[in-house]
Design an enzyme around this catalytic site. Sequence first.
Site, mmCIF file in Angstrom:
data_model
loop_
_atom_site.group_PDB
_atom_site.id
_atom_site.type_symbol
_atom_site.label_atom_id
_atom_site.label_comp_id
_atom_site.label_asym_id
_atom_site.label_seq_id
_atom_site.Cartn_x
_atom_site.Cartn_y
_atom_site.Cartn_z
ATOM 1 N N GLY A 280 0.708 -1.232 0.071
ATOM 2 C CA GLY A 280 -0.097 -0.005 -0.053
ATOM 3 C C GLY A 280 1.036 1.260 0.045
ATOM 4 N N ARG B 4 13.163 10.426 -2.843
ATOM 5 C CA ARG B 4 13.994 11.505 -3.058
ATOM 6 C C ARG B 4 15.146 11.493 -2.462
ATOM 7 N NH1 ARG B 4 14.197 16.273 -0.113
ATOM 8 N NH2 ARG B 4 14.637 18.192 -1.022
ATOM 9 N N ALA B 5 15.048 11.043 -1.063
ATOM 10 C CA ALA B 5 16.387 10.971 -0.203
ATOM 11 C C ALA B 5 17.284 9.722 -0.796
ATOM 12 C CB ALA B 5 15.966 10.447 1.209
ATOM 13 N N ARG C 203 1.018 -4.933 -5.622
ATOM 14 C CA ARG C 203 1.285 -6.127 -5.165
ATOM 15 C C ARG C 203 1.570 -7.257 -6.110
ATOM 16 N NH1 ARG C 203 -2.802 -3.901 -1.461
ATOM 17 N NH2 ARG C 203 -1.623 -3.202 0.533
ATOM 18 N N ASP D 100 6.000 -5.100 5.872
ATOM 19 C CA ASP D 100 6.579 -6.264 6.300
ATOM 20 C C ASP D 100 6.654 -7.510 4.958
ATOM 21 O OD1 ASP D 100 7.157 -6.109 8.898
ATOM 22 O OD2 ASP D 100 5.395 -7.087 9.751
ATOM 23 N N THR E 67 4.428 2.374 5.706
ATOM 24 C CA THR E 67 2.954 1.948 5.779
ATOM 25 C C THR E 67 2.167 2.926 6.628
ATOM 26 O OG1 THR E 67 1.379 0.337 6.470
ATOM 27 C CG2 THR E 67 3.720 0.219 7.506
ATOM 28 N N ASP F 201 0.003 1.879 8.678
ATOM 29 C CA ASP F 201 -0.497 1.022 9.732
ATOM 30 C C ASP F 201 0.349 0.861 10.856
ATOM 31 O OD1 ASP F 201 -2.388 0.209 7.609
ATOM 32 O OD2 ASP F 201 -1.257 -1.614 7.074
ATOM 33 N N GLY G 238 -5.931 0.109 8.871
ATOM 34 C CA GLY G 238 -4.834 -0.353 9.801
ATOM 35 C C GLY G 238 -4.615 -2.072 9.750
ATOM 36 N N GLY H 261 -11.230 12.008 21.110
ATOM 37 C CA GLY H 261 -12.112 12.162 22.487
ATOM 38 C C GLY H 261 -13.064 11.191 22.120
ATOM 39 N N ALA H 262 -13.009 9.910 21.546
ATOM 40 C CA ALA H 262 -13.869 9.215 21.218
ATOM 41 C C ALA H 262 -14.706 8.531 22.698
ATOM 42 C CB ALA H 262 -13.511 7.984 20.279
ATOM 43 N N GLU H 263 -15.767 8.052 22.513
ATOM 44 C CA GLU H 263 -16.328 7.444 23.740
ATOM 45 C C GLU H 263 -15.937 6.002 23.678
ATOM 46 O OE1 GLU H 263 -17.993 10.069 22.059
ATOM 47 O OE2 GLU H 263 -17.585 11.350 24.106
ATOM 48 N N HIS I 233 -23.468 13.265 22.016
ATOM 49 C CA HIS I 233 -23.146 12.486 20.938
ATOM 50 C C HIS I 233 -22.175 10.943 21.503
ATOM 51 C CE1 HIS I 233 -19.357 14.998 21.231
ATOM 52 N NE2 HIS I 233 -19.004 13.691 21.546
ATOM 53 N N ARG J 138 -4.926 7.201 3.094
ATOM 54 C CA ARG J 138 -3.862 6.989 2.412
ATOM 55 C C ARG J 138 -3.198 8.183 1.733
ATOM 56 N NH1 ARG J 138 -4.048 0.871 1.062
ATOM 57 N NH2 ARG J 138 -3.630 1.720 -1.221
HETATM 58 P P1 ADP Z 1 3.181 -4.629 2.696
HETATM 59 O O1 ADP Z 1 4.685 -4.666 2.140
HETATM 60 O O2 ADP Z 1 2.552 -3.453 2.765
HETATM 61 O O3 ADP Z 1 3.134 -5.519 3.832
HETATM 62 P P2 ADP Z 1 2.213 -6.814 1.167
HETATM 63 O O4 ADP Z 1 2.066 -7.805 2.396
HETATM 64 O O5 ADP Z 1 1.000 -6.960 0.213
HETATM 65 O O6 ADP Z 1 2.321 -5.350 1.390
HETATM 66 O O7 ADP Z 1 3.261 -7.455 0.310
HETATM 67 C C1 ADP Z 1 3.875 -6.708 -0.978
HETATM 68 C C2 ADP Z 1 4.593 -7.620 -1.736
HETATM 69 O O8 ADP Z 1 5.652 -8.262 -1.511
HETATM 70 C C3 ADP Z 1 3.673 -8.568 -2.407
HETATM 71 O O9 ADP Z 1 2.660 -8.347 -3.146
HETATM 72 C C4 ADP Z 1 4.826 -9.708 -3.012
HETATM 73 O O10 ADP Z 1 5.090 -9.266 -4.296
HETATM 74 C C5 ADP Z 1 5.964 -9.419 -1.843
HETATM 75 N N1 ADP Z 1 5.870 -10.353 -0.898
HETATM 76 C C6 ADP Z 1 5.089 -10.436 -0.021
HETATM 77 N N2 ADP Z 1 5.316 -11.568 0.951
HETATM 78 C C7 ADP Z 1 6.592 -12.126 0.464
HETATM 79 C C8 ADP Z 1 7.228 -13.410 0.485
HETATM 80 N N3 ADP Z 1 6.792 -14.221 1.109
HETATM 81 N N4 ADP Z 1 8.187 -13.769 -0.693
HETATM 82 C C9 ADP Z 1 8.505 -13.008 -1.601
HETATM 83 N N5 ADP Z 1 7.606 -11.889 -1.806
HETATM 84 C C10 ADP Z 1 6.691 -11.370 -1.046
HETATM 85 O O1 F6P Z 2 -1.454 -1.172 4.703
HETATM 86 C C1 F6P Z 2 -2.343 -0.130 4.124
HETATM 87 C C2 F6P Z 2 -3.593 -0.522 4.125
HETATM 88 O O2 F6P Z 2 -3.987 0.798 3.663
HETATM 89 C C3 F6P Z 2 -4.247 -1.005 5.154
HETATM 90 O O3 F6P Z 2 -4.695 -0.257 6.156
HETATM 91 C C4 F6P Z 2 -5.614 -1.616 4.452
HETATM 92 O O4 F6P Z 2 -6.016 -2.866 5.194
HETATM 93 C C5 F6P Z 2 -4.931 -2.105 3.170
HETATM 94 O O5 F6P Z 2 -3.853 -1.228 3.000
HETATM 95 C C6 F6P Z 2 -6.096 -1.817 2.164
HETATM 96 O O6 F6P Z 2 -5.510 -2.395 0.860
HETATM 97 P P1 F6P Z 2 -6.122 -1.987 -0.700
HETATM 98 O O7 F6P Z 2 -5.443 -0.514 -0.974
HETATM 99 O O8 F6P Z 2 -5.258 -2.977 -1.316
HETATM 100 O O9 F6P Z 2 -7.622 -1.905 -0.579
#
Ligand code: ADP
Ligand code: F6P
Length: 324
Positions: A15, A25-26, A76, A107, A129, A131, A174, A189-191, A220, A257
């Site tokens: 995402g 850029r950096a 992805r 990750d 991210t 999240d 998230g 300040g959510a309830e 509210h 986003r």
């Molecule tokens: P994020 O990087 O935000 O966690 P994703 O989990 O969708 O997003 O992973 C992004 C991309 O990274 C995936 O579409 C895939 O191409 C690559 N990726 C994720 N997991 C693996 C894996 N176990 N092995 C190789 N590539 C991976």
């Molecule tokens: O990881 C960022 C994020 O916006 C999450 O908060 C959400 O669950 C997901 O990506 C949404 O993914 P997509 O843009 O593929 O709907």
Amino acid sequence: MSNKIKTIGVLTSGGDAPGMNAAIRAVVRAGIDKGIIVKGIQKGYNGLLNGDIIDLTSRSVSDTIQRGGTILYTARCKEFMTLEGQQKGADMCRKNGIEGLVVIGGDGSFMGAKKLYEQGINTIGVPGTIDLDIACTDYTIGFDTAVNTAMEAIDKIRDTSTSHERCSIIEVMGRNAGYIALWCGISNGAEDVLLPEIDNISEEQLIQNIIENRKKGKKHHLIVNAEGIGKSEELAKKIEAATGVETRATILGHMQRGGSPTAVDRMHASMMGAYAVDLLADGQSNRVVAYKDGKYVDFDIMEALSMKKTLDQFQLNVCKILSK
Ligand code: ADP
Ligand code: F6P
């Protein structure tokens, strides 16, 4: 012959997150400063496999620090989950002279970076991210902008919710993490706040809270609901039926986003991007850049991916106390 790294690549994956452009850029400018050629790989690992690779100069990243999204696009990529895909990706790097790669993402993207490293390409991950769900780091690029966007939207919902004396459920992003929800819970300040990491407040309890708050004179009732819990519409119907209080659900969605990154995101992105280039220039690989206890540090990718992160107990307590 010098073994100094000559050419590196940079890509964004998963995402998009506000501040990714500042990180790109950096990488570009810190690389050029060291006499390194920088190439941009478009559309994440997908683009790598398709050879969507462009030369980047200092001017290519002009006028981007303030822009949301990612100028390199993101994607992805299922094919990259396979060994063949990873071998093809490494071959594509070699074909384009790319000796080191900076991967900006979450990750999943870091897992991909690790696989490329196993195929002989030096890789460094930069946490990007909204999240905030990467365990090795206290900060992920995009979180501050996203949480501010959500907070401002919820402030607006509060105006109309109070005017109509309604209950409002606002669902924030998230994935499986509740950081945006918890921060909004405190900042707005959510309830009530519903978080995937902790035992949920039961529907009965929520209904009880609304009834009691009405008796206390609250106009509210804001419920911030994390995407990991979901079912906001369903919950709104149940609450309205049980309490008689008009209830509306709003799913904020992808607006969280987008937008111009905050100073916090621009700063971390700039520092982390430059740090990643330092690591590659230093001959390091298979590392993730992190911000930990006020300092920029780095971890082995597998070590980083095996870490666990939990919500801050003090924040959870304060959130509860201040909602009364
Ligand atoms: P994020 O990087 O935000 O966690 P994703 O989990 O969708 O997003 O992973 C992004 C991309 O990274 C995936 O579409 C895939 O191409 C690559 N990726 C994720 N997991 C693996 C894996 N176990 N092995 C190789 N590539 C991976
Ligand atoms: O990881 C960022 C994020 O916006 C999450 O908060 C959400 O669950 C997901 O990506 C949404 O993914 P997509 O843009 O593929 O709907």
